[in-house]
Design a protein around this motif. Structure first.
Motif, short mmCIF file in Angstrom:
data_model
loop_
_atom_site.label_atom_id
_atom_site.label_comp_id
_atom_site.label_asym_id
_atom_site.label_seq_id
_atom_site.Cartn_x
_atom_site.Cartn_y
_atom_site.Cartn_z
N VAL A 125 0.84 -1.20 0.00
CA VAL A 125 0.00 0.00 0.00
C VAL A 125 0.87 1.25 0.00
CG1 VAL A 125 -1.67 1.34 1.36
CG2 VAL A 125 -1.98 -1.12 1.06
N ARG A 126 1.93 1.25 0.76
CA ARG A 126 2.85 2.40 0.76
C ARG A 126 3.44 2.64 -0.62
NH1 ARG A 126 6.53 1.09 6.06
NH2 ARG A 126 5.02 1.67 7.66
N PHE A 127 3.91 1.56 -1.24
CA PHE A 127 4.53 1.68 -2.56
C PHE A 127 3.52 2.18 -3.58
CE2 PHE A 127 5.99 0.12 -6.68
CZ PHE A 127 7.32 0.48 -6.66
N PHE A 140 -7.70 6.08 -3.28
CA PHE A 140 -6.90 5.26 -2.37
C PHE A 140 -7.80 4.29 -1.62
CE2 PHE A 140 -4.28 4.48 1.42
CZ PHE A 140 -3.11 4.11 0.81
N SER A 141 -8.95 4.77 -1.19
CA SER A 141 -9.92 3.94 -0.48
C SER A 141 -10.42 2.79 -1.37
CB SER A 141 -11.08 4.81 -0.02
OG SER A 141 -11.99 4.07 0.73
N ASN A 142 -10.62 3.07 -2.65
CA ASN A 142 -11.03 2.03 -3.59
C ASN A 142 -9.99 0.92 -3.68
OD1 ASN A 142 -13.47 3.19 -4.22
ND2 ASN A 142 -12.67 4.28 -6.02
N LEU A 143 -8.71 1.30 -3.70
CA LEU A 143 -7.64 0.31 -3.73
C LEU A 143 -7.72 -0.60 -2.51
CD1 LEU A 143 -4.89 -0.87 -4.75
CD2 LEU A 143 -3.84 0.83 -3.26
N LEU A 144 -7.90 -0.01 -1.33
CA LEU A 144 -7.98 -0.81 -0.11
C LEU A 144 -9.18 -1.75 -0.13
CD1 LEU A 144 -6.98 1.86 2.56
CD2 LEU A 144 -5.57 0.05 1.59
N ARG A 145 -10.32 -1.28 -0.65
CA ARG A 145 -11.50 -2.15 -0.76
C ARG A 145 -11.23 -3.32 -1.70
NH1 ARG A 145 -14.38 2.43 0.01
NH2 ARG A 145 -14.59 3.01 -2.18
N MET A 147 -8.36 -4.67 -2.29
CA MET A 147 -7.46 -5.59 -1.60
C MET A 147 -8.23 -6.47 -0.62
SD MET A 147 -4.06 -3.34 -0.85
CE MET A 147 -3.33 -4.63 0.14
N GLU A 148 -9.19 -5.87 0.09
CA GLU A 148 -10.00 -6.64 1.05
C GLU A 148 -10.83 -7.70 0.34
OE1 GLU A 148 -12.20 -3.71 3.23
OE2 GLU A 148 -10.51 -3.24 4.53
N LYS A 149 -11.39 -7.35 -0.81
CA LYS A 149 -12.17 -8.32 -1.60
C LYS A 149 -11.28 -9.49 -2.03
CE LYS A 149 -15.42 -5.10 -3.69
NZ LYS A 149 -15.83 -4.49 -4.97
N ALA A 150 -10.09 -9.17 -2.51
CA ALA A 150 -9.18 -10.21 -2.97
C ALA A 150 -8.77 -11.13 -1.82
CB ALA A 150 -7.94 -9.58 -3.60
N GLU A 151 -8.66 -10.56 -0.62
CA GLU A 151 -8.25 -11.35 0.54
C GLU A 151 -9.36 -12.33 0.95
OE1 GLU A 151 -7.38 -10.34 5.14
OE2 GLU A 151 -6.30 -9.12 3.68
N LYS A 152 -10.63 -11.95 0.78
CA LYS A 152 -11.74 -12.80 1.20
C LYS A 152 -11.99 -13.95 0.23
CE LYS A 152 -14.04 -9.17 3.77
NZ LYS A 152 -15.15 -8.24 3.82
N VAL A 153 -11.55 -13.81 -1.00
CA VAL A 153 -11.75 -14.87 -1.98
C VAL A 153 -10.66 -15.91 -1.80
CG1 VAL A 153 -11.75 -15.42 -4.44
CG2 VAL A 153 -12.83 -13.31 -3.63
N ASP A 154 -11.06 -17.15 -1.58
CA ASP A 154 -10.10 -18.24 -1.38
C ASP A 154 -10.38 -19.33 -2.41
OD1 ASP A 154 -8.28 -20.06 -0.47
OD2 ASP A 154 -9.37 -20.56 1.36
#
Length: 171
Positions: A125-127, A140-145, A147-154
């Motif tokens: 996120v820093r980079f 920036f908030s959209n990027l974080l959202r 990332m959260e979606k990608a993390e929940k998908v397994d």
């Protein structure tokens, strides 16, 4: 190779060993003229492409600049220097084996982001925040959202679910 003491070109190699990174050679040398012993580190010369910047300017691929950017993104994070060196090595190898004389900075940045995401999400996120130069907090908030979606998908868990359902039908 010139002797660092007397500047004589007459030196001999006493010992050669592979460097720590596997792409360099450490040589112990002796000067035939004055007898001074010294160590050299030789790196395999790779044909690296020129990097085309956003403004159209070009500069040589600079592994030290890339490493500094990674170190800045990973500051105060549990990421070891060896891990950053490995990322730089992978990006450098990727850029040198493409066969292109020029490569866009955006492509290098995307490659770095890919490796950083796997290494440390906060550093990622820093980079990205510096690299992509967001215009607003919403971007920036959209990027974080995302990332959260990608993390929940397994995907592995999904395969297991489908396999379990298939067994119930068979049994």
């Amino acid at each position: 190779m010139l002797c660092p003491v007397c500047r004589s070109a007459s030196t001999k190699v006493l010992d050669s060993r592979d460097g720590r990174d596997g792409l360099s050679v450490r040589r112990r040398r002796s000067c035939n003229a004055c007898g001074h012993r010294f160590t050299t580190h030789e790196r395999i010369e790779e044909t690296l492409p020129m990097v085309v910047k956003r403004d159209g300017g070009k500069q040589a691929f600079d592994r030290d600049k890339l490493l500094r950017g990674l170190q800045l993104a990973c500051r105060k994070r549990p990421v070891r220097r060896e891990q950053l060196d490995a990322v730089v090595q992978q990006v450098e190898q990727w850029s040198s084996t493409r066969g292109d004389r020029e490569i866009y900075a955006a492509e290098v940045g995307d490659r770095v982001m890919h490796h950083l995401y796997e290494l440390d999400e906060v550093a990622y996120v820093r980079f990205v925040s510096v690299y992509r130069s967001f215009e607003s907090v919403a971007e920036f908030s959209n990027l974080l959202r995302e990332m959260e979606k990608a993390e929940k998908v397994d995907p592995e868990g999904q395969r297991t679910l489908f396999e379990a359902m298939g067994r119930r039908r068979d049994g």
